[in-house]
Design a protein around this motif. Structure first.
Motif, PDB file in Angstrom:
ATOM      1  N   ARG A  18      30.455   6.712  35.957  1.00 27.27           N
ATOM      2  CA  ARG A  18      31.347   7.026  35.140  1.00 27.27           C
ATOM      3  C   ARG A  18      32.362   7.972  35.690  1.00 27.27           C
ATOM      4  O   ARG A  18      33.769   7.927  35.451  1.00 27.27           O
ATOM      5  CB  ARG A  18      30.835   8.137  34.057  1.00 27.27           C
ATOM      6  CG  ARG A  18      29.996   7.385  33.220  1.00 27.27           C
ATOM      7  CD  ARG A  18      29.844   7.926  31.836  1.00 27.27           C
ATOM      8  NE  ARG A  18      28.550   7.450  30.902  1.00 27.27           N
ATOM      9  CZ  ARG A  18      28.609   6.290  30.364  1.00 27.27           C
ATOM     10  NH1 ARG A  18      29.341   5.542  30.817  1.00 27.27           N
ATOM     11  NH2 ARG A  18      27.490   5.761  29.806  1.00 27.27           N
ATOM     12  N   ASP A  64      37.294   9.395  24.812  1.00 23.57           N
ATOM     13  CA  ASP A  64      36.072   9.041  25.472  1.00 23.57           C
ATOM     14  C   ASP A  64      35.271  10.212  25.713  1.00 23.57           C
ATOM     15  O   ASP A  64      34.151  10.486  25.553  1.00 23.57           O
ATOM     16  CB  ASP A  64      36.008   8.101  26.583  1.00 23.57           C
ATOM     17  CG  ASP A  64      34.838   7.894  27.310  1.00 23.57           C
ATOM     18  OD1 ASP A  64      33.713   7.372  26.406  1.00 23.57           O
ATOM     19  OD2 ASP A  64      34.607   8.015  28.111  1.00 23.57           O
ATOM     20  N   GLU A  65      36.200  11.315  26.374  1.00 24.23           N
ATOM     21  CA  GLU A  65      35.363  12.599  26.670  1.00 24.23           C
ATOM     22  C   GLU A  65      35.233  13.306  25.538  1.00 24.23           C
ATOM     23  O   GLU A  65      34.132  14.106  25.389  1.00 24.23           O
ATOM     24  CB  GLU A  65      36.643  13.359  27.485  1.00 24.23           C
ATOM     25  CG  GLU A  65      36.011  14.797  28.088  1.00 24.23           C
ATOM     26  CD  GLU A  65      34.722  14.427  29.115  1.00 24.23           C
ATOM     27  OE1 GLU A  65      34.047  15.269  29.139  1.00 24.23           O
ATOM     28  OE2 GLU A  65      34.637  13.529  29.605  1.00 24.23           O
ATOM     29  N   ARG A  68      31.975  12.219  23.991  1.00 29.27           N
ATOM     30  CA  ARG A  68      30.868  12.475  24.842  1.00 29.27           C
ATOM     31  C   ARG A  68      30.393  13.763  24.789  1.00 29.27           C
ATOM     32  O   ARG A  68      29.223  14.298  24.784  1.00 29.27           O
ATOM     33  CB  ARG A  68      31.341  12.237  26.422  1.00 29.27           C
ATOM     34  CG  ARG A  68      31.265  10.565  26.662  1.00 29.27           C
ATOM     35  CD  ARG A  68      31.564  10.403  28.072  1.00 29.27           C
ATOM     36  NE  ARG A  68      31.818   9.201  28.501  1.00 29.27           N
ATOM     37  CZ  ARG A  68      30.899   8.228  28.528  1.00 29.27           C
ATOM     38  NH1 ARG A  68      29.703   8.306  28.229  1.00 29.27           N
ATOM     39  NH2 ARG A  68      31.172   6.966  28.759  1.00 29.27           N
ATOM     40  N   ARG A  69      31.500  14.691  24.658  1.00 30.57           N
ATOM     41  CA  ARG A  69      31.160  16.096  24.364  1.00 30.57           C
ATOM     42  C   ARG A  69      30.393  16.442  22.849  1.00 30.57           C
ATOM     43  O   ARG A  69      29.570  17.441  22.694  1.00 30.57           O
ATOM     44  CB  ARG A  69      32.220  17.034  24.553  1.00 30.57           C
ATOM     45  CG  ARG A  69      32.692  17.174  25.891  1.00 30.57           C
ATOM     46  CD  ARG A  69      34.044  18.068  25.914  1.00 30.57           C
ATOM     47  NE  ARG A  69      34.543  17.878  27.276  1.00 30.57           N
ATOM     48  CZ  ARG A  69      34.550  19.183  28.271  1.00 30.57           C
ATOM     49  NH1 ARG A  69      33.742  19.989  27.670  1.00 30.57           N
ATOM     50  NH2 ARG A  69      34.835  18.832  29.501  1.00 30.57           N
ATOM     51  N   ARG A  73      28.707   9.586  22.184  1.00 31.72           N
ATOM     52  CA  ARG A  73      28.563   8.503  23.282  1.00 31.72           C
ATOM     53  C   ARG A  73      27.589   8.902  24.248  1.00 31.72           C
ATOM     54  O   ARG A  73      27.552  10.217  24.399  1.00 31.72           O
ATOM     55  CB  ARG A  73      29.897   8.176  23.731  1.00 31.72           C
ATOM     56  CG  ARG A  73      30.787   7.105  22.898  1.00 31.72           C
ATOM     57  CD  ARG A  73      31.840   6.720  23.629  1.00 31.72           C
ATOM     58  NE  ARG A  73      31.267   5.723  24.503  1.00 31.72           N
ATOM     59  CZ  ARG A  73      32.348   4.793  24.824  1.00 31.72           C
ATOM     60  NH1 ARG A  73      33.402   4.692  24.335  1.00 31.72           N
ATOM     61  NH2 ARG A  73      31.918   3.975  25.661  1.00 31.72           N
ATOM     62  N   ASP A  74      26.909   8.043  24.917  1.00 32.74           N
ATOM     63  CA  ASP A  74      25.849   8.480  25.832  1.00 32.74           C
ATOM     64  C   ASP A  74      26.685   8.288  27.115  1.00 32.74           C
ATOM     65  O   ASP A  74      27.693   7.770  27.442  1.00 32.74           O
ATOM     66  CB  ASP A  74      24.633   7.720  26.064  1.00 32.74           C
ATOM     67  CG  ASP A  74      24.796   6.351  25.876  1.00 32.74           C
ATOM     68  OD1 ASP A  74      26.014   5.929  25.824  1.00 32.74           O
ATOM     69  OD2 ASP A  74      24.027   5.609  25.915  1.00 32.74           O
TER      70      ASP A  74
END
Length: 74
Positions: A18, A64-65, A68-69, A73-74
């Motif tokens: 990533r 995306d960030e 994720r937070r 999403r993994d």
């Protein structure tokens, strides 16, 4: 051959780096903006397209960030 290949799920493969993806996205944004700012073209259409693509890449990286937070999403 197909018979001798092990059956694996997609989540068993090596995960994507990533940090490299983020660096590549950031570098793409920088290159697109620099190409629009210092290009050897006379029209404005190329600038709009370059800035739009850079903005889309930035928006995807931000979304995306955020996902994720929040743990979506993994």
């Amino acid at each position: 051959m197909a018979g001798s290949e092990p059956v694996t799920a997609p989540d068993q493969h090596k995960p994507i780096n990533r940090r490299a993806l983020r660096a590549g996205g950031f570098m793409s944004i920088v290159v697109l903006v620099l190409m629009a700012a210092f290009g050897n073209h006379t029209g404005r259409v190329e600038n709009y397209i370059s800035y739009s693509i850079a903005g889309i890449i930035a928006l995807v990286m931000i979304l995306d960030e955020a996902l994720r937070r929040r743990g979506l999403r993994d």
